[in-house]
Design an enzyme around this catalytic site. Structure first.
Site, PDB file in Angstrom:
ATOM      1  N   ASP A 142      37.486 -28.579  16.577  1.00 17.79           N
ATOM      2  CA  ASP A 142      36.596 -28.531  17.313  1.00 17.79           C
ATOM      3  C   ASP A 142      37.516 -28.760  18.847  1.00 17.79           C
ATOM      4  OD1 ASP A 142      34.289 -30.320  17.826  1.00 17.79           O
ATOM      5  OD2 ASP A 142      34.520 -31.680  17.946  1.00 17.79           O
ATOM      6  N   PRO A 145      45.965 -28.304  17.937  1.00 18.25           N
ATOM      7  CA  PRO A 145      44.676 -28.772  17.656  1.00 18.25           C
ATOM      8  C   PRO A 145      43.814 -29.830  17.657  1.00 18.25           C
ATOM      9  CG  PRO A 145      46.237 -27.651  15.786  1.00 18.25           C
ATOM     10  CD  PRO A 145      46.628 -27.876  16.707  1.00 18.25           C
ATOM     11  N   LYS A 146      42.619 -29.613  18.112  1.00 13.45           N
ATOM     12  CA  LYS A 146      41.155 -30.830  17.903  1.00 13.45           C
ATOM     13  C   LYS A 146      40.942 -30.682  16.639  1.00 13.45           C
ATOM     14  CE  LYS A 146      38.106 -33.252  19.969  1.00 13.45           C
ATOM     15  NZ  LYS A 146      37.270 -34.035  18.796  1.00 13.45           N
ATOM     16  N   TRP A 147      41.089 -31.627  15.553  1.00 11.91           N
ATOM     17  CA  TRP A 147      40.236 -31.180  14.154  1.00 11.91           C
ATOM     18  C   TRP A 147      39.116 -31.814  14.275  1.00 11.91           C
ATOM     19  CZ3 TRP A 147      43.247 -27.135  11.840  1.00 11.91           C
ATOM     20  CH2 TRP A 147      44.285 -27.193  12.348  1.00 11.91           C
TER      21      TRP A 147
END
Length: 200
Positions: free
Chosen positions: A179, A30-32
């Site tokens: 994100d 995941p792109k935090w």
């Protein structure tokens, strides 16, 4: 390892991509929606550094306290500082931390505490640099580190990863708290300060 030497590390960056790369060499995370951060610890010395090599230590006292509480006395962790808010993550709350008044920062750290979602280990608890190892080996060591040291820590947590494209696509379409998705090549060493081997 000494802290000044460890701080030579710069974050590995990602190239923009129109679609997720596919193949056995890729895995996904995941792109935090937060602040990228390298966390350096050398016994009693602890520093937080942004991807632009700017100091973040004074803005997140609760994270400094949580990292200092770990029984591991040496490490360099790569991760993302996020602030949960209403079932999602609040980037605005993060921006509010970048403030000159220590009293305001302390108050916000209590009202809206952060999390540190860790996805890479650059220096282990023995002070050994891991940056020349492939990501697959670093991740294995990170998971061992997390199991040994992060179990009871509510602030520092292991970020998930997957080899499954279907899971990555699910993360991508979730929207909440994310994100996007990061794709990394599992066979590459840590690409300090470059955009090789990682796509977003």
């Amino acid at each position: 390892m000494s802290l000044p030497v460890s701080k030579k590390y710069k974050t590995m960056e990602a190239q923009p991509a129109s679609q997720l790369p596919v193949g056995p060499q890729w895995w996904y995370e995941p792109k935090w929606d937060g602040f990228r951060c390298l966390a350096f610890r050398d016994h009693d010395k602890l520093d937080l550094q942004s991807k632009a090599s700017k100091p973040l230590t004074r803005y997140f006292p609760e994270l400094v306290e949580a990292l200092g509480a770990l029984s591991a006395k040496q490490f360099v962790l790569d991760g993302e500082i996020v602030i949960p808010s209403g079932g999602s993550l609040s980037f605005d709350q993060l921006l509010m931390r970048i403030h000159p008044a220590a009293s305001r920062i302390l108050r916000l750290s209590r009202e809206t505490p952060c999390l540190f979602l860790v996805f890479d280990l650059l220096v282990d608890e023995h002070g050994t640099s891991l940056v020349d190892l492939p990501l697959s080996s670093r991740r294995e060591k990170l998971e061992h580190f997390a199991k040994k040291y992060l179990g009871k820590n509510k602030t520092v947590r292991l970020s998930p990863r997957t080899h499954k494209l279907s899971t990555a696509k699910y993360w991508f379409h979730m929207g909440i708290a994310l994100d996007g998705v990061i794709a990394k090549q599992a066979d590459l060493p840590y690409q300090t300060g470059t955009r090789t081997g990682m796509q977003k």
